[in-house]
Scaffold this active site. Structure first.
Site, PDB file in Angstrom:
ATOM      1  N   ASN A 118     -34.957  40.502 -29.990  1.00 29.98           N
ATOM      2  CA  ASN A 118     -33.814  41.129 -30.342  1.00 29.98           C
ATOM      3  C   ASN A 118     -32.554  40.675 -29.170  1.00 29.98           C
ATOM      4  OD1 ASN A 118     -34.910  41.685 -27.570  1.00 29.98           O
ATOM      5  ND2 ASN A 118     -35.561  43.910 -28.189  1.00 29.98           N
ATOM      6  N   ARG A 257     -32.446  46.181 -17.108  1.00 29.99           N
ATOM      7  CA  ARG A 257     -33.540  47.152 -16.763  1.00 29.99           C
ATOM      8  C   ARG A 257     -32.708  47.938 -15.879  1.00 29.99           C
ATOM      9  NH1 ARG A 257     -35.626  46.308 -20.893  1.00 29.99           N
ATOM     10  NH2 ARG A 257     -37.689  45.360 -21.390  1.00 29.99           N
ATOM     11  N   GLN A 286     -37.767  56.160 -18.348  1.00 27.63           N
ATOM     12  CA  GLN A 286     -37.163  56.450 -19.847  1.00 27.63           C
ATOM     13  C   GLN A 286     -38.588  57.246 -20.451  1.00 27.63           C
ATOM     14  OE1 GLN A 286     -34.579  52.379 -20.510  1.00 27.63           O
ATOM     15  NE2 GLN A 286     -36.078  53.042 -22.015  1.00 27.63           N
ATOM     16  N   HIS A 310     -31.715  54.154 -24.812  1.00 25.13           N
ATOM     17  CA  HIS A 310     -31.988  52.565 -24.732  1.00 25.13           C
ATOM     18  C   HIS A 310     -32.116  52.049 -26.381  1.00 25.13           C
ATOM     19  CE1 HIS A 310     -34.942  49.203 -23.098  1.00 25.13           C
ATOM     20  NE2 HIS A 310     -34.214  48.783 -24.012  1.00 25.13           N
TER      21      HIS A 310
HETATM   22  P1  NAI Z   1     -35.019  34.979 -20.840  1.00 17.18           P
HETATM   23  O1  NAI Z   1     -36.367  34.896 -20.261  1.00 17.18           O
HETATM   24  O2  NAI Z   1     -34.403  34.151 -21.974  1.00 17.18           O
HETATM   25  O3  NAI Z   1     -33.786  34.841 -19.540  1.00 17.18           O
HETATM   26  C1  NAI Z   1     -33.995  35.595 -18.343  1.00 17.18           C
HETATM   27  C2  NAI Z   1     -33.148  34.687 -17.488  1.00 17.18           C
HETATM   28  O4  NAI Z   1     -33.105  35.305 -15.943  1.00 17.18           O
HETATM   29  C3  NAI Z   1     -34.003  33.209 -16.930  1.00 17.18           C
HETATM   30  O5  NAI Z   1     -32.947  32.177 -17.109  1.00 17.18           O
HETATM   31  C4  NAI Z   1     -34.317  33.405 -15.574  1.00 17.18           C
HETATM   32  O6  NAI Z   1     -34.220  32.129 -14.677  1.00 17.18           O
HETATM   33  C5  NAI Z   1     -33.187  34.478 -14.946  1.00 17.18           C
HETATM   34  N1  NAI Z   1     -33.567  35.079 -13.612  1.00 17.18           N
HETATM   35  C6  NAI Z   1     -34.550  35.461 -13.259  1.00 17.18           C
HETATM   36  N2  NAI Z   1     -34.725  36.031 -12.159  1.00 17.18           N
HETATM   37  C7  NAI Z   1     -33.371  35.865 -11.757  1.00 17.18           C
HETATM   38  C8  NAI Z   1     -32.669  36.429 -10.730  1.00 17.18           C
HETATM   39  N3  NAI Z   1     -33.225  37.090  -9.692  1.00 17.18           N
HETATM   40  N4  NAI Z   1     -31.394  36.185 -10.611  1.00 17.18           N
HETATM   41  C9  NAI Z   1     -30.850  35.445 -11.578  1.00 17.18           C
HETATM   42  N5  NAI Z   1     -31.458  35.010 -12.592  1.00 17.18           N
HETATM   43  C10 NAI Z   1     -32.622  35.432 -12.737  1.00 17.18           C
HETATM   44  O7  NAI Z   1     -34.785  36.579 -20.988  1.00 17.18           O
HETATM   45  P2  NAI Z   1     -33.898  37.445 -22.057  1.00 17.18           P
HETATM   46  O8  NAI Z   1     -34.486  37.278 -23.587  1.00 17.18           O
HETATM   47  O9  NAI Z   1     -32.597  36.711 -21.823  1.00 17.18           O
HETATM   48  O10 NAI Z   1     -34.068  38.845 -21.422  1.00 17.18           O
HETATM   49  C11 NAI Z   1     -33.348  38.929 -20.268  1.00 17.18           C
HETATM   50  C12 NAI Z   1     -33.906  40.522 -19.862  1.00 17.18           C
HETATM   51  O11 NAI Z   1     -33.092  41.441 -20.797  1.00 17.18           O
HETATM   52  C13 NAI Z   1     -35.340  40.880 -20.215  1.00 17.18           C
HETATM   53  O12 NAI Z   1     -36.242  40.482 -19.234  1.00 17.18           O
HETATM   54  C14 NAI Z   1     -35.401  42.415 -20.461  1.00 17.18           C
HETATM   55  O13 NAI Z   1     -35.496  42.785 -19.139  1.00 17.18           O
HETATM   56  C15 NAI Z   1     -33.716  42.734 -20.813  1.00 17.18           C
HETATM   57  N6  NAI Z   1     -33.891  42.901 -22.343  1.00 17.18           N
HETATM   58  C16 NAI Z   1     -33.245  44.186 -22.620  1.00 17.18           C
HETATM   59  C17 NAI Z   1     -33.337  44.657 -23.832  1.00 17.18           C
HETATM   60  C18 NAI Z   1     -32.839  45.985 -24.373  1.00 17.18           C
HETATM   61  O14 NAI Z   1     -33.116  46.520 -25.338  1.00 17.18           O
HETATM   62  N7  NAI Z   1     -31.797  46.316 -23.488  1.00 17.18           N
HETATM   63  C19 NAI Z   1     -33.829  43.671 -25.057  1.00 17.18           C
HETATM   64  C20 NAI Z   1     -34.345  42.456 -24.597  1.00 17.18           C
HETATM   65  C21 NAI Z   1     -34.295  42.182 -23.271  1.00 17.18           C
END
Ligand code: NAI
Length: 361
Positions: A118, A257, A286, A310
Site C-alpha cells: 500500500n 505510526r 487504534q 487510519h
Molecule cells: P521501508 O522499509 O521501505 O522504508 C523505511 C525506511 O525508514 C528505510 O529506508 C529505513 O532505513 C528508514 N528508517 C528506519 N529507522 C529510521 C530512523 N530512525 N530514522 C530515519 N529513517 C529510518 O518502509 P515503507 O514501506 O516506506 O513504510 C514505512 C512505514 O510507514 C512502515 O513501517 C509503516 O509503519 C508505515 N505505513 C503506514 C501505512 C498507513 O496506512 N498509514 C501503510 C504502510 C506503511
C-alpha cells in the site's frame, strides 16, 4: 488442521454497499473458502481489546493470527504467553509493530507482512495531507458546508507548497514515492534523513539531498513528512525537544505510526505556534479514544488539523493487494515450503530479519 484467527475491522452496512471492501470481518480478505479448502478452521473477529475479547479467547489455540495495522490486534507478550499453538503472525498491510517481536522471537513465532502493498496509497495520502494543510483546505470546506463565506478567515493561514523546503524522515518505499510526487510542485528543496543513503543515481533522479542528522534537517524544513517504521529508537521520537528543533510554524505529517510522536507535545506545539499544522492518519492506540488530543487540537487560527482515521493504506486498490499478499504468505506456510518473499519477513526462526530494524530490503 489448524485454527486461523483473523482480526479485522467491522464494516456492517458498508460491506453490503461495496463487495470490494475486502479488509473487513464481513468479507474476510476474500480467503475463507480457500482457507477451509486447505482443511483449516477460520475464526474472524473485530473484538480485539480488553481481557475478555474474542482475540484473547481464540488466541489460546490459534496457529495463525492475521491482523491489520488499521484495526490492530495487539499481539502483546502476555497474549503470546497464552498462545501455546501460535506459529505465525501475518500483517495484512505494512508495519508489524503491533506484535511484540522480542516475545515472538523467544517462542520462534514468525512475523511477516505484505511489503509494498500500500506504499503508493500512503504516498498519495501524504501529498494530499500536505496540500490540505498548507492551503488550509479543511476550515475552508467546513465554512462553506456551514453556509458561511469569509475568505480572509482562511486566507490568513493559507500558503503555496511551491517554494517550500520539504524533508522526509525515512527514504524507503513511501518516502521516495512522496518526494517523486512532490517534485512537480516546484518545491525549493527536498531533503531526507535516513541511516541508509540512496544510491547517487537514485538520489539525483529524485532530486533529493541527504542530511546527516535529523536535527539538521528539521531546522531547514517548512514541511516534514515521517516515513520510517515504529521501533525502539523511533518510539516517542517527535517529542517537545525534537519539535523545538523544527522551524517555527512548520507543518508535520505523520502517516507512519502514531507512537512516533508524543501526543501531548504535538498538541501543545500546535497551540503555541511551533507547529502550524499536523496531519496524518495514525494514532496510538487504534481505534483512538474519544478524548485523544489529536481529534480536537487546533492552531491559533482554529485550523491546522488534517487528521483522519487510519485510512491511507486501506483504500480499495490497496485491499486487493494486501489480501492477495496475505494469501501468498499463508500458501507458503500451509504448504510447508516456507519460501517467503525475503522483503516480507520481519522475524523468523527466533531471529530478526533485517527489515525489523527498518532496513530496506
Ligand atoms: P521501508 O522499509 O521501505 O522504508 C523505511 C525506511 O525508514 C528505510 O529506508 C529505513 O532505513 C528508514 N528508517 C528506519 N529507522 C529510521 C530512523 N530512525 N530514522 C530515519 N529513517 C529510518 O518502509 P515503507 O514501506 O516506506 O513504510 C514505512 C512505514 O510507514 C512502515 O513501517 C509503516 O509503519 C508505515 N505505513 C503506514 C501505512 C498507513 O496506512 N498509514 C501503510 C504502510 C506503511
Amino acid at each position: 488442521m489448524g485454527k486461523v484467527l483473523l482480526v479485522l475491522y467491522s464494516a456492517g452496512q458498508h460491506a453490503k454497499d461495496e463487495e470490494k471492501l475486502l479488509g473487513c470481518i464481513e468479507n474476510e480478505l476474500g480467503i475463507r473458502q480457500w482457507i477451509e479448502s486447505q482443511g483449516h478452521e477460520l475464526v474472524t473477529t473485530s473484538d480485539k481489546d480488553g481481557e475478555n475479547s474474542d482475540l484473547d479467547k481464540h488466541i489460546v489455540d490459534a496457529e495463525v493470527v492475521i491482523t491489520t495495522p488499521f484495526h490492530p490486534g495487539y499481539i502483546t507478550r502476555e497474549r503470546i504467553a497464552k498462545a501455546k499453538k501460535l506459529k505465525i503472525c501475518v500483517t495484512a498491510g505494512v508495519g508489524s509493530d503491533h506484535v511484540d517481536l522480542n516475545a515472538a522471537n523467544e517462542r520462534g513465532i514468525a512475523v511477516l507482512e505484505v511489503t509494498g502493498s500500500n506504499v503508493q496509497s500512503v504516498a498519495e495520502h501524504v501529498v494530499m495531507t500536505i496540500l490540505v494543510l498548507v492551503r488550509n483546505f479543511v476550515p475552508a470546506h467546513e465554512q462553506v458546508m456551514a453556509g458561511g463565506w469569509d475568505v480572509a478567515a482562511v486566507a490568513k493561514d493559507s500558503y503555496d507548497v511551491e517554494g517550500k523546503v520539504v524533508g522526509t524522515v525515512g527514504i524507503g518505499r513511501i518516502g521516495q514515492r512522496v518526494l517523486q510526487r512532490l517534485k512537480p510542485f516546484g518545491v525549493k528543496e527536498m531533503l531526507y534523513f535516513d541511516y541508509q543513503g540512496l544510491p547517487k543515481d537514485v538520489e539525483q533522479e529524485l532530486g533529493a539531498r541527504r542530511v546527516d542528522t535529523l536535527e539538521e534537517m528539521l531546522g531547514q524544513c517548512d514541511i516534514v513528512t515521517i516515513n520510517c517504521p515504529l521501533h525502539e529508537s523511533t518510539k516517542g521520537l517527535f517529542n517537545k525537544e525534537l519539535i523545538s528543533k523544527m522551524k517555527k510554524g512548520a507543518w508535520l505529517v505523520n502517516t507512519a505510526r502514531g507512537a512516533i510522536c508524543v501526543e501531548e507535545d504535538v498538541a501543545e506545539a500546535l497551540k503555541s505556534g511551533q507547529l502550524r499544522g499536523y496531519g496524518g492518519d495514525v494514532w496510538n492506540p487504534q481505534p483512538a479514544p474519544k478524548s485523544h488530543p489529536w481529534r480536537s487540537m487546533r492552531n491559533k487560527y482554529g485550523a491546522g488539523n488534517a487528521m483522519t482515521p487510519h485510512i491511507s493504506g486501506t483504500c480499495l486498490d490497496a485491499q486487493i493487494r494486501y489480501a492477495e499478499g496475505t494469501k501468498n504468505i499463508l500458501d507458503e506456510y500451509f504448504s510447508g515450503r516456507n519460501n517467503y518473499r525475503p522483503q516480507d519477513v520481519i522475524v523468523i526462526n527466533g531471529d530478526y530479519a533485517t527489515k525489523a530494524y527498518g532496513q530496506r530490503k
